[in-house]
Design an enzyme around this catalytic site. Structure first.
Site, PDB file in Angstrom:
ATOM      1  N   ARG A   1       0.668  -1.414   0.433  1.00  0.00           N
ATOM      2  CA  ARG A   1       0.270   0.019  -0.222  1.00  0.00           C
ATOM      3  C   ARG A   1       0.885   1.259   0.078  1.00  0.00           C
ATOM      4  NH1 ARG A   1      -1.960  -3.184   4.114  1.00  0.00           N
ATOM      5  NH2 ARG A   1      -4.617  -4.317   3.376  1.00  0.00           N
TER       6      ARG A   1
ATOM      7  N   LYS B   1      -2.952  -3.215   7.511  1.00  0.00           N
ATOM      8  CA  LYS B   1      -3.917  -2.056   8.818  1.00  0.00           C
ATOM      9  C   LYS B   1      -3.448  -3.415   9.954  1.00  0.00           C
ATOM     10  CE  LYS B   1      -6.563  -0.535   4.750  1.00  0.00           C
ATOM     11  NZ  LYS B   1      -7.560  -1.220   4.237  1.00  0.00           N
TER      12      LYS B   1
ATOM     13  N   HIS C   1      -2.366   2.742  -5.447  1.00  0.00           N
ATOM     14  CA  HIS C   1      -3.397   1.995  -5.542  1.00  0.00           C
ATOM     15  C   HIS C   1      -3.896   0.421  -6.737  1.00  0.00           C
ATOM     16  CE1 HIS C   1      -5.059  -0.269  -2.252  1.00  0.00           C
ATOM     17  NE2 HIS C   1      -5.993  -0.748  -2.714  1.00  0.00           N
TER      18      HIS C   1
ATOM     19  N   ARG D   1      -0.848  -1.618  -6.981  1.00  0.00           N
ATOM     20  CA  ARG D   1      -0.817  -2.267  -6.305  1.00  0.00           C
ATOM     21  C   ARG D   1      -1.500  -4.053  -6.085  1.00  0.00           C
ATOM     22  NH1 ARG D   1      -1.307  -4.299  -0.246  1.00  0.00           N
ATOM     23  NH2 ARG D   1      -3.409  -4.623   0.929  1.00  0.00           N
TER      24      ARG D   1
ATOM     25  N   HIS E   1      -4.227  -8.948   3.074  1.00  0.00           N
ATOM     26  CA  HIS E   1      -5.324  -9.073   3.226  1.00  0.00           C
ATOM     27  C   HIS E   1      -6.397  -9.929   4.392  1.00  0.00           C
ATOM     28  CE1 HIS E   1      -6.876  -8.006  -0.960  1.00  0.00           C
ATOM     29  NE2 HIS E   1      -5.595  -6.874  -0.542  1.00  0.00           N
TER      30      HIS E   1
ATOM     31  N   TYR F   1      -9.939 -10.631  -6.706  1.00  0.00           N
ATOM     32  CA  TYR F   1      -9.204  -9.859  -8.280  1.00  0.00           C
ATOM     33  C   TYR F   1      -9.945 -11.619  -9.036  1.00  0.00           C
ATOM     34  CZ  TYR F   1      -6.669  -7.111  -5.384  1.00  0.00           C
ATOM     35  OH  TYR F   1      -5.970  -6.120  -4.914  1.00  0.00           O
TER      36      TYR F   1
END
Length: 309
Positions: free
Chosen positions: A159, A182, A250, A253, A276, A285
């Protein structure tokens, strides 16, 4: 105006999100804004400060009024759904501690919206983007910097916030780089030689001395590089290259993940590389890949073509 009791409850909830769920500061700030705005609206709407007893009495009609007013302020369905989710989380937490029935809030339906699929760049477009941001830079070291940042986004799937959080102590980059993503969750990311070389070249050109804990990437005036400056560099490059507005940091990525998937990478591995929390996020995806397959099918399969008249 939020009552002291409501403000205190909001702060305690935010502290719990930070401590128990590992929410990032960006998430905490968004929660604070969303729930704070909600409480401020209810104060004006009901004509009384939103103390804890007033909070417990909110009705379905009150919730509908808040949602209507929020939409009237040009807030989209996706953003409203995010705000409602924060409000529900706060109410669920508060109801458990204060012993009131939160049904009126928790039963409020989230607005429907179409989930946008990520729009990756083609492999050649990603490469040309990286080359263009370097040639467009007004100084050689800035061009080397932008190249290094975008190479980390595309080559390692970082990110933009993760790339910009690297410090001088992280370079020279190792073969496996520990990234804090995150929720303050760590993951190990392989570093391609091209990314390592790009960072080394940037540091060799950087006209500043950095201490070990200083941010690795610097702005033109010497301060930490902001995500906004990277976005501007890409905006200039995509205009020059004729790429769509979706060609953002983004998207680099997204391109990393999509190109790995197209090359045969499995979802579990890609999930770990991207950081994730849920596999369902990574499965987005597959929808991107499937949409491309269907597009090719519609354009080329004889059975898909309309009969000539």
């Amino acid at each position: 105006m939020i009552s002291p009791a409501a403000r205190d409850a909001l702060q305690r909830w935010l502290d719990s999100q930070r401590a128990l769920k590992g929410a990032s500061e960006n998430t905490i700030n968004a929660y604070s804004s969303d729930v704070g705005d909600f409480l401020a609206f209810m104060t004006a709407h009901t004509g009384e400060p939103q103390g804890l007893s007033a909070i417990a009495r909110l009705s379905v009609r009150d919730m509908r009024s808040w949602m209507a007013a929020t939409r009237a302020n040009d807030v989209g369905a996706r953003s409203l759904a995010r705000k409602l989710s924060a409000v529900k989380s706060f109410y669920r937490w508060l109801a458990e501690r204060e012993g009131f029935d939160p049904t009126a809030v928790l039963s409020t339906r989230s607005p429907k919206f179409t989930k946008k699929l990520p729009r990756p760049l083609a492999p050649d477009a990603a490469s040309v983007m990286i080359e263009t941001v370097e040639t467009n830079a007004r100084e050689d070291w800035i061009g080397a910097r932008d190249t290094a940042v975008l190479t980390l986004l595309y080559g390692c799937g970082l990110r933009i916030s993760e790339a910009l959080s690297l410090t001088r102590a992280d370079a020279p980059l190792p073969e496996m780089l520990r990234i804090r993503g995150k929720g303050d969750k760590d993951r190990m990311v392989p570093v391609l030689p091209v990314a390592r070389d790009a960072v080394d070249r940037y540091l060799a050109a950087l006209p500043l001395e950095l201490r070990p804990h200083d941010p690795l990437f610097r702005g033109a005036r010497g301060g930490p590089l902001s995500a906004r400056m990277v976005q501007r560099a890409m905006a200039s490059a995509r205009a020059q290259l004729g790429l769509p507005a979706s060609a953002t940091p983004h998207a680099m990525r997204h391109s990393f993940a999509t190109h790995l998937l197209n090359a045969g990478g499995d979802l579990r591995t890609i999930q770990e590389l991207l950081g994730h929390a849920s596999l369902s996020t990574t499965q987005t995806y597959t929808a991107v890949d499937l949409s491309r397959i269907l597009e090719v099918y519609d354009q080329t399969h004889p059975k898909a073509k309309a009969p000539e008249t």
